[in-house]
Structures are given as C-alpha cells and as structure tokens.
Design a protein around this motif. Structure first.
Motif, PDB file in Angstrom:
ATOM      1  N   TYR A   1      -7.744   2.976  -1.598  1.00  0.00           N
ATOM      2  CA  TYR A   1      -7.379   2.754  -2.994  1.00  0.00           C
ATOM      3  C   TYR A   1      -7.948   3.887  -3.824  1.00  0.00           C
ATOM      4  O   TYR A   1      -9.132   4.211  -3.697  1.00  0.00           O
ATOM      5  CB  TYR A   1      -7.957   1.405  -3.452  1.00  0.00           C
ATOM      6  N   ASP A   2      -7.114   4.495  -4.642  1.00  0.00           N
ATOM      7  CA  ASP A   2      -7.547   5.676  -5.387  1.00  0.00           C
ATOM      8  C   ASP A   2      -7.440   5.492  -6.885  1.00  0.00           C
ATOM      9  O   ASP A   2      -7.287   6.457  -7.619  1.00  0.00           O
ATOM     10  CB  ASP A   2      -6.705   6.883  -4.962  1.00  0.00           C
ATOM     11  N   GLY A   3      -7.448   4.253  -7.343  1.00  0.00           N
ATOM     12  CA  GLY A   3      -7.413   4.032  -8.784  1.00  0.00           C
ATOM     13  C   GLY A   3      -6.003   3.869  -9.315  1.00  0.00           C
ATOM     14  O   GLY A   3      -5.035   3.753  -8.563  1.00  0.00           O
ATOM     15  N   VAL A   4      -5.945   3.872 -10.625  1.00  0.00           N
ATOM     16  CA  VAL A   4      -4.688   3.567 -11.289  1.00  0.00           C
ATOM     17  C   VAL A   4      -4.171   4.816 -11.984  1.00  0.00           C
ATOM     18  O   VAL A   4      -4.945   5.604 -12.512  1.00  0.00           O
ATOM     19  CB  VAL A   4      -4.923   2.442 -12.324  1.00  0.00           C
ATOM     20  N   ASP A   5      -2.872   4.991 -11.937  1.00  0.00           N
ATOM     21  CA  ASP A   5      -2.223   6.073 -12.657  1.00  0.00           C
ATOM     22  C   ASP A   5      -1.616   5.444 -13.911  1.00  0.00           C
ATOM     23  O   ASP A   5      -0.549   4.825 -13.851  1.00  0.00           O
ATOM     24  CB  ASP A   5      -1.172   6.704 -11.750  1.00  0.00           C
ATOM     25  N   ALA A   6      -2.320   5.585 -15.039  1.00  0.00           N
ATOM     26  CA  ALA A   6      -1.927   4.850 -16.249  1.00  0.00           C
ATOM     27  C   ALA A   6      -0.482   5.160 -16.644  1.00  0.00           C
ATOM     28  O   ALA A   6       0.260   4.272 -17.066  1.00  0.00           O
ATOM     29  CB  ALA A   6      -2.885   5.162 -17.397  1.00  0.00           C
TER      30      ALA A   6
ATOM     31  N   GLY B   1       1.964   6.091 -14.631  1.00  0.00           N
ATOM     32  CA  GLY B   1       2.828   5.450 -13.643  1.00  0.00           C
ATOM     33  C   GLY B   1       2.952   3.958 -13.904  1.00  0.00           C
ATOM     34  O   GLY B   1       4.036   3.369 -13.769  1.00  0.00           O
ATOM     35  N   LEU B   2       1.836   3.371 -14.286  1.00  0.00           N
ATOM     36  CA  LEU B   2       1.803   1.953 -14.590  1.00  0.00           C
ATOM     37  C   LEU B   2       2.727   1.644 -15.767  1.00  0.00           C
ATOM     38  O   LEU B   2       3.504   0.691 -15.749  1.00  0.00           O
ATOM     39  CB  LEU B   2       0.349   1.601 -14.949  1.00  0.00           C
TER      40      LEU B   2
ATOM     41  N   PHE C   1       4.215   1.323  -8.455  1.00  0.00           N
ATOM     42  CA  PHE C   1       3.680   0.318  -9.390  1.00  0.00           C
ATOM     43  C   PHE C   1       2.546   0.900 -10.241  1.00  0.00           C
ATOM     44  O   PHE C   1       1.868   0.169 -10.960  1.00  0.00           O
ATOM     45  CB  PHE C   1       3.162  -0.902  -8.610  1.00  0.00           C
ATOM     46  N   GLY C   2       2.326   2.203 -10.108  1.00  0.00           N
ATOM     47  CA  GLY C   2       1.278   2.831 -10.907  1.00  0.00           C
ATOM     48  C   GLY C   2      -0.102   2.760 -10.276  1.00  0.00           C
ATOM     49  O   GLY C   2      -1.106   3.018 -10.929  1.00  0.00           O
ATOM     50  N   VAL C   3      -0.143   2.429  -8.987  1.00  0.00           N
ATOM     51  CA  VAL C   3      -1.431   2.329  -8.288  1.00  0.00           C
ATOM     52  C   VAL C   3      -1.507   3.450  -7.252  1.00  0.00           C
ATOM     53  O   VAL C   3      -0.561   3.673  -6.494  1.00  0.00           O
ATOM     54  CB  VAL C   3      -1.571   0.950  -7.605  1.00  0.00           C
ATOM     55  N   LEU C   4      -2.612   4.161  -7.262  1.00  0.00           N
ATOM     56  CA  LEU C   4      -2.757   5.280  -6.338  1.00  0.00           C
ATOM     57  C   LEU C   4      -3.397   4.793  -5.051  1.00  0.00           C
ATOM     58  O   LEU C   4      -4.487   4.219  -5.060  1.00  0.00           O
ATOM     59  CB  LEU C   4      -3.614   6.366  -6.979  1.00  0.00           C
TER      60      LEU C   4
ATOM     61  N   GLU D   1      -2.239  -6.905  -8.491  1.00  0.00           N
ATOM     62  CA  GLU D   1      -2.172  -7.499  -7.156  1.00  0.00           C
ATOM     63  C   GLU D   1      -2.022  -6.399  -6.096  1.00  0.00           C
ATOM     64  O   GLU D   1      -2.645  -6.463  -5.030  1.00  0.00           O
ATOM     65  CB  GLU D   1      -0.982  -8.473  -7.083  1.00  0.00           C
ATOM     66  N   VAL D   2      -1.195  -5.408  -6.414  1.00  0.00           N
ATOM     67  CA  VAL D   2      -1.024  -4.284  -5.489  1.00  0.00           C
ATOM     68  C   VAL D   2      -2.354  -3.551  -5.305  1.00  0.00           C
ATOM     69  O   VAL D   2      -2.742  -3.201  -4.178  1.00  0.00           O
ATOM     70  CB  VAL D   2       0.076  -3.319  -5.997  1.00  0.00           C
ATOM     71  N   ALA D   3      -3.077  -3.338  -6.403  1.00  0.00           N
ATOM     72  CA  ALA D   3      -4.378  -2.662  -6.313  1.00  0.00           C
ATOM     73  C   ALA D   3      -5.336  -3.462  -5.426  1.00  0.00           C
ATOM     74  O   ALA D   3      -6.010  -2.913  -4.555  1.00  0.00           O
ATOM     75  CB  ALA D   3      -4.974  -2.476  -7.714  1.00  0.00           C
TER      76      ALA D   3
ATOM     77  N   PHE E   1      -8.430  -3.580 -11.514  1.00  0.00           N
ATOM     78  CA  PHE E   1      -8.404  -2.114 -11.625  1.00  0.00           C
ATOM     79  C   PHE E   1      -9.815  -1.521 -11.639  1.00  0.00           C
ATOM     80  O   PHE E   1      -9.992  -0.341 -11.876  1.00  0.00           O
ATOM     81  CB  PHE E   1      -7.643  -1.695 -12.882  1.00  0.00           C
TER      82      PHE E   1
ATOM     83  N   TYR F   1       6.361   1.962 -14.765  1.00  0.00           N
ATOM     84  CA  TYR F   1       6.796   0.802 -13.989  1.00  0.00           C
ATOM     85  C   TYR F   1       7.098  -0.372 -14.933  1.00  0.00           C
ATOM     86  O   TYR F   1       8.198  -0.949 -14.896  1.00  0.00           O
ATOM     87  CB  TYR F   1       5.721   0.453 -12.963  1.00  0.00           C
TER      88      TYR F   1
ATOM     89  N   THR G   1      -4.344  -3.256  -1.786  1.00  0.00           N
ATOM     90  CA  THR G   1      -4.704  -1.953  -1.244  1.00  0.00           C
ATOM     91  C   THR G   1      -6.201  -1.880  -0.950  1.00  0.00           C
ATOM     92  O   THR G   1      -6.627  -1.438   0.109  1.00  0.00           O
ATOM     93  CB  THR G   1      -4.325  -0.869  -2.273  1.00  0.00           C
TER      94      THR G   1
ATOM     95  N   ALA H   1       0.905  -5.158 -10.636  1.00  0.00           N
ATOM     96  CA  ALA H   1       0.249  -3.901 -10.253  1.00  0.00           C
ATOM     97  C   ALA H   1      -1.199  -4.181  -9.850  1.00  0.00           C
ATOM     98  O   ALA H   1      -1.726  -3.589  -8.892  1.00  0.00           O
ATOM     99  CB  ALA H   1       0.315  -2.900 -11.398  1.00  0.00           C
TER     100      ALA H   1
ATOM    101  N   THR I   1       0.830  -1.202   0.000  1.00  0.00           N
ATOM    102  CA  THR I   1       0.000   0.000   0.000  1.00  0.00           C
ATOM    103  C   THR I   1       0.868   1.258   0.000  1.00  0.00           C
ATOM    104  O   THR I   1       0.642   2.192  -0.758  1.00  0.00           O
ATOM    105  CB  THR I   1      -0.882  -0.027   1.258  1.00  0.00           C
TER     106      THR I   1
END
Lengths: 480, 480
Positions: free
Chosen positions: B80-85, B87-88, A74-77, B63-65, B208, B91, B68, B61, A68
């Motif tokens: 969890y605030d979504g994905v930063d495309a 940033g993804l 990893f691109g996850v907020l 899995e990280v989401a 996601f 990575y 979180t 990523a 977290t």
C-alpha cells in the motif's frame, strides 16, 4: 467386535456428517430425540472442508488481489505482487478450522453421539461402522461397532465426478479437491466444465493472473441459469480475459512430461487443441452411495442417486435420505434444509415439503450470478408464453454498483398479473441480494407488495427496489 | 422581467431538484401531470453531488486501501503506497457525473421543464426564479421568471449545520462539503459529531492512515441506533485505532498558523485538548428554508423545518413539502419516497402514508451499521418491558463473515408472540442485508414466516436466516 446393545438404539442414526447430516442431527437433538452421527469424513463434510467455505475464501482472496491490482482506478496507490500460496492456504485453513471448532462444539453441546469411521447399512435400521478407532472411533483400532436407529438418515454426500480416460494425478490434472490444495497458482489453466465450480475456479485463477480457458459441452456457461445471466457472465469473463469455449467437448487429454515443458494438452471436438499448466475437471459431482449397503437393504438408486419422495423418504420404512445423494441441486443450504425437514418429521412435526425452486443459487465468481425461482424459459414453459412478463433493471443506473464499478442486472420474471416467480442477478456482490429475492419468491409477492417499501440509498439492493417499482408500473430511476 | 403566462401554469411546481424534488417530478410526469422543476443547485442535489454518492465512493476507496494494506493476511502480496488525492477525486467525480448524466436524461425523457436559478415562494401557488440565465435559466442573464403551479412542492433540502464560534475556513475547519473536496488526506483529524456523517468520515480517514478522534456530546456514537450497535461500532473503531470521546463537548477551537505547525487545537469539556491537522464539523444538517418566502405564504416552520402532516401537506392548500426540510430522517431514499408519495396524491391516487420507522438506515463506515424499525429501547417503551424479546446472532458463526474477517451481529427485536419490529446489523457489508430486513419489517413478518425459507450458504444474509430460525425456537448454527 462390539455388538450393538440397548444403549446403541437411538431415535435418529445418521450416516454422514456433512451439511445434510449434521443439520439433521442438530435439529433432531433439539427436538429431544437421541441422535448418533456417523462421521464418514470430517464433521462439516464437503462444504466446510473442500467445498463452499475454502472456495469462497479463495474467491475473497481473488477479490483482494483484484482490488489491489485495480487500486489506482479508485485513487489508491498500491502494487500487486502476486499470491503467496502458503499464506493463502493458511487463511483458508484458518477460516475452516474456526468454523469446524464452532460446529464441533455445537454438536457436543447438543449431546449428539459422534462415531468416526466408515458406516455401512447392514440392516434396515442398522449401521455398522468400521475403524478408524481412536476418540470417537468404534471399539479401538480397527474395531467395528453396530448401531441401531429407529430411523436411519442417509447423508453420505458427493465426490467430484471423474471422466473415463482422464486420470487425476493431483499435479497436472485436478478435481476441485486437489485444486484447493495446489501449492502454486498455475500460469495457465484449462477448466473442463462451465458450471458453478468451473466458473468459480476460472474466476479465482484469472484474478491471480493465470490464462484461463473454460471448455463447456453445452452452449453456455452456467446452463441451468437464465440465458441472460449466462450471456452476461460470458461477456464479463471475456472482458476479464477468460476464454469460454462453449458447445465444445474434450476429445483427449495428454500430460506432457516435465522435460517437455510440463503441462497438459487438451484436444477439443472442433479439432483444436489447448495447452496449459493444469487441467481442472469440474463436470459435476457424483453421489457417494456405492458399496454402502443401500441397495442391499432395498433402497432404490437411480444412476447412483437415492430415489426419494418429496418427504425425503426412500421407500424403505424408517430410512430417509438428504443432501447431495438426493437428485436435485447439490448445495449445502439445501442439505441443511432437508436435514431439518427430516428431523422435524421424525420428531412428529408436520413441516411443509421443500420447494426446490425456492432454493437460492449463487455462483461466487467475478461477477457473481445468483437466482431463485424460475428462469424466463421455465416460466414460459409452465405458464405459457404470453403469461409471463419480465423486467430487467441495468446496474448502470444503480449508484452503489457504479461505485463498485460493476456491471450486471436484476431480472424479474413474473407470472402475468401474478407473483414474481423468478429473480436473476448478475454483478459483483449480488449474491447477498438473493436474501431479499428469496423472501419475495417464498412469499409469492406481487410487484405491488414490494414497490412501496423503501430501499436504502445507495445500496445494490435498491436495484431490486427499482426493478419492482418498474414492474409495478411506476419506474423511478428507469426509462419507462 | 418575464411574467408568468398561461403556459407557465403547471400541475406540479417543484422548488428544489434534490432527491425529494426530482423523484416527485419523475413520478408526477409519469402520471401524466405537467411538471416544472426549479433547480436551486445541481439536479440530484446534496445526495448526488456532496452527500451519499461521493462519500460512498470515498468509503469504497477506503475499503480498497484497507484490502491492499491487509492483503497479506489473505495470502495476497501487495504494498500500500497511500492515496492519490487527484485520482480519488477523479474516481468519485466519474461516478457522480455518470449518474448525473443518467438522471438528466431521465428528467428530459419525461418532458419535465427544468428552470435553473434561485426560486422564492412569492404566492401560494407561485414561485419566482432569479438568475443565473443561460440554458434552462430564466429570461437571459440576471432575468427572473414567475411560475405558477396548481400544486407547489417545497424540496429545498439541507446544508451542513454550523456552530457559533467555529468558522469554516475550508482548509483547517471543514464541513462535509469541504471534506469531500480536500486535496490531501489529513495526517490527523478531529471529527466533531459521532453521527452518520462523522462516523463515515472518521472511517475513511482512518483507512487512509490518519489519526482520528471523534468528539460526541451524547454518551455514544450513532445515538439513534440500538445501544448494542453503538457499542459494537465503538469497539470496532477502537480496534482500528479511532478514538471516540463520547459524552464530551467542544469548548473552543483555535486554528494555528502555518508558521506554528498549521492545524487545529480543540479544547474539550473535560479540560483536555486535542490537536490535529483538520477539524470536521459534522453536527447534523439544517433545512434550507430561510429567505425563501415560505413563512410569508403561511407555511409553518419549526426550528427551520417545515411542519407537515403525515401526508406531507404543509397546511397551506396546494403546498406540500418533502425531503430534508421535513422533520425526520434526512435520507435520500426517504426523500424519494416522499416525492413519489406527494406526486401520487396530486395525481389522484391514494398512496398509504409512509411509515418513517420502515425507512432503513445505513452507516457505511467500517464496519457498517444498518437498521430498520425500532431499537430494543423504543420497542420496550412502545410495547412494555416484558412484551419484547430480542435475539442476537453473532457473525462469528457466519461463514462468509469469517471469510471477510469481519465481526458483528444480527439483532432482532420482536414484539412478544408478534412480528419482528426491529432489525439491527453491524459488520462489514451488512448494509446490503437491510434489503431483506426491510421486507420482514414492512410485511410485519413473524419469525416463523422467515425461518422455513432457505438462505444461501455461505452468504452474510444467511445470518439473518439463522437469527430467524433461532427466534422461531429452532436454532441451527447457534447454541440454544
């Protein structure tokens, strides 16, 4: 007081219901033997209730916290907001209670008689159990029962080792037992002992945001591991902000009053002092063998441990010992194996003695450290300095480890022109790779036996495949 | 146009620098052979640039989401605030470029000549490379060069299979190539094809937050896997909210204009329709063999695939084929193995033919599905219905899987009284367990060969140990 009657004579009478004891019971029952299991503490013992399982739950929660906190890389907020101590306990308790339920059902389904209470060896084939009464307890409240077994298996397990002059108060000064039940994450912690338990708690608390100092008297963390593994763990811990004071011992511990900030002051052999909210004493575990009638019945103890031969026989006919009370690695899966081994001997089978070196070791810290077989140093002692080759494959070349952003290595120790006699792993999640490694060790495989087999890409275990390829003289993704 | 001269005659001339091609080059160079590698696309090919590596980065990523989003159930407070495309992509690109750099260095260090450009087979031992010029390219901008090899290895890889009537626009209708480069996470997606690629993208997008529907013409997801694995995956996907429309085919695809909401309408064989933001066409991969002069030089193609014997020989003397252009599993590690296998044959060694069934398969979805060897159905076909036994161990009994909160199983398929001929796994992270499983398969181990070995507790791979114990007739943590 209820006396033992004919019905109470069983083939296998087991004193202690931890990993070694219950595994022995399950296997014995399967072989058609009658079994009584005296439950000193809860079925499942240290491992299930205050050892492997709850600590690994904490370590997984720590992994979630790290994921977290580092999500953005990893691109996850995501936003990490700390730990909910009650939620953490609920999670760990939930895992424990599900496994406990399963185990209880299993014991029941195999017709194993369970007697709750404190058992004492009162004859060479006799155990007297006192209290607590209630279901499973002997003869009502405060009652005792005497059980007779054609064989008696001692499996009374271990407890955290205490140090003279350091009092465990359960709030500021803890053993792993209390640390598991802490109702908060300490802001700072001193961990006395850089073995498996110390490193695991240091790792968890750091993941949860604490300042952590490990104090270890020996020159390195995880002293029984290969020196390269210790060095890699120390490096990784340093990067994580965990301070390791190796080669240092504790000379004094003072608990300061709550008025005085509330905490612990630890003075060290180099005349420095460290302050923290809590002190964890993690200096090993002592066998639970005192006051249980063992010596009175002729069982030999050595510094509290039960002396056995390589068949887990104590020297007293019909009395066996398994698990943490037997000198060696204090690991649940060693207990399982010894319990099964003893049950099979009692059942008339001829199982092979357990190779202690083939018992895999995993420290579930971040990163994990895992091994099976000999360290480089041990192999050189055993086979001679020039008769050992090693191969280290860096996880930097392993795609899946890059994806996980973890560093570490696979190190193979080989007897020259012979089998691989040791496998050492460092890195996140590498504990799972020891499954393949222990087969290689157990089957005394040569590099050429493994190298032609196809490892899946991209996995972490393909690092093992690459290491075996390189050791077989045909490196793939390695500079040769 | 530069003509081939004496210097350009190499021992091994490889057309294609993907997994099969570069592994062949590395091994051949190691054996002292001179090697030229024609780089059709980037060194590393599909796997490194648009396959295994970037998809597994996405899956991590994801899995990280999930970690979180589900942190609270582990006692960790997080939002969890979504994905930063962007940033993804950073990575995933970072992982790819580190591995690419390593591979480039490795190729260079082994003295392999790399020629960039599009190569065509213009003689039985001759490849003509056109453009693009520049460093590594032939003869300056637009130049060509003709290379001669005592052996030519065809390794031109594969590309996503397209379907007639479904145009890939890169925005609404995608293949995996475009899906990897998407600058946003779709709010909803239809995945056409329930194979490995389809299931992996479905899993990522669902993690996601997307609404996902998989459409698969065959009756189940991952049709080549054991039926039990498919069923478990479908159940797990259903719980995650992924809809699987199996036994259903697509009859029409309409892209709606942005004014009209912007999206895709897919009509299905059961006369229903599904709407979503994007459609992923994941119906397999076709070999890249067209227009490369293969047939002109006498190489036999069958539906685009190069026909080979079990030594990767094409039938034309000195021409070999490896990787995705050879019928069978299109997997990077199969390519590696074939490349090594061909190099060793050219180098005068006598490597054993590759057992295709011993090639492990992993689908890195949540949960993962992994296998090696035969499915139950295949084993029954091969050995007879009554000559096969199976053993399924549920991960509910596995402590580490409980800690991870994952469900699934280990299924062993055994030839009666013989070796284990298939291992099937479902559950989070079980892909790593296939390392041990492929040794068991590769070494034709009987349950009794594995059962006495000690598996570390608490790990996921101890579920393999438990399964082998149970199959050997001495279940530990299993109802017998």
């Amino acid at each position: 007081m209820a006396e033992a009657d004919g019905d109470d004579v069983v083939d296998v009478l087991i004193l202690g219901a931890g990993s070694g004891g219950y595994a022995c019971a399950l296997r014995a029952a399967q072989l058609g033997l009658s079994v009584a299991l005296v439950e000193q503490s809860k079925l499942g013992g240290t491992c299930l209730h205050v050892g492997c399982i709850p600590t690994k739950a904490l370590l997984h929660a720590a992994e979630v916290a790290d994921a977290t906190r580092e999500a953005e890389t990893f691109g996850v907020l995501a936003k990490y907001d700390g730990v909910d101590a009650a939620g953490l306990r609920n999670y760990a308790d939930g895992v424990v209670s599900r496994l406990f339920k399963g185990l209880t059902g299993l014991i029941k389904s195999r017709g194993i008689r369970v007697v709750e209470g404190r058992g004492t060896l009162t004859g060479p084939n006799q155990v007297t159990v006192e209290g607590p009464g209630g279901p499973g307890g002997p003869g009502g409240p405060g009652g005792t029962v005497t059980l007779t077994g054609r064989n008696v298996v001692l499996a009374t397990g271990s407890a955290p080792r205490l140090l003279p002059g350091i009092e465990i108060d359960g709030t500021r000064v803890l053993t792993s037992d209390e640390a598991l039940r802490l109702d908060r994450v300490p802001g700072s912690a001193i961990v006395l002992g850089g073995g498996v338990i110390g490193c695991e708690f240091a790792s968890v608390w750091r993941s949860f945001g604490a300042e952590v100092t490990i104090v270890e008297a020996l020159p390195r963390l995880l002293p029984p591991e290969d020196a390269a593994s210790s060095a890699a763990l120390e490096r990784a811990f340093r990067k994580r902000g965990i301070t390791a004071r190796t080669g240092t011992s504790v000379t004094g511990v003072t608990v300061t009053s709550d008025d005085d900030g509330g905490g612990v002051v630890v003075t060290l052999s180099d005349d420095t002092e460290v302050r923290a909210d809590v002190l964890l004493v993690a200096v090993g575990r002592v066998p639970r063998t005192e006051g249980l009638g063992y010596e009175e019945q002729g069982v030999t103890l050595d510094r509290g441990f039960v002396t056995t031969d390589d068949h887990c026989r104590t020297g007293v006919d019909g009395i066996w010992a398994v698990g943490d009370i037997v000198p060696g690695l204090q690991l649940a899966h060693r207990g399982f194996q010894q319990g099964i081994f003893v049950a099979e001997q009692i059942g008339g089978l001829s199982p092979r003695p357990i190779d202690e070196r083939g018992i895999p070791r995993v420290t579930y810290s971040r990163p994990e450290v895992a091994s099976v077989g000999l360290t480089e140093e041990q192999a050189k002692e055993e086979y001679g300095h020039d008769a050992v080759t090693t191969l280290t494959y860096d996880l930097a070349g392993n795609g899946k480890s890059q994806i996980l952003r973890t560093q570490g290595f696979v190190k193979l120790v080989r007897q020259a022109d012979g089998p691989v006699v040791g496998v050492h792993l460092v890195g996140e999640r590498v504990g799972e790779l020891i499954g393949e490694a222990q087969l290689v060790y157990g089957w005394e495989a040569h590099p050429d036996d493994v190298a032609p087999l196809v490892h899946a890409h991209p996995t972490q275990h393909e690092a093992l495949g690459e290491a075996f390829l390189a050791l077989a003289g045909k490196p793939l993704h390695t500079h040769s």
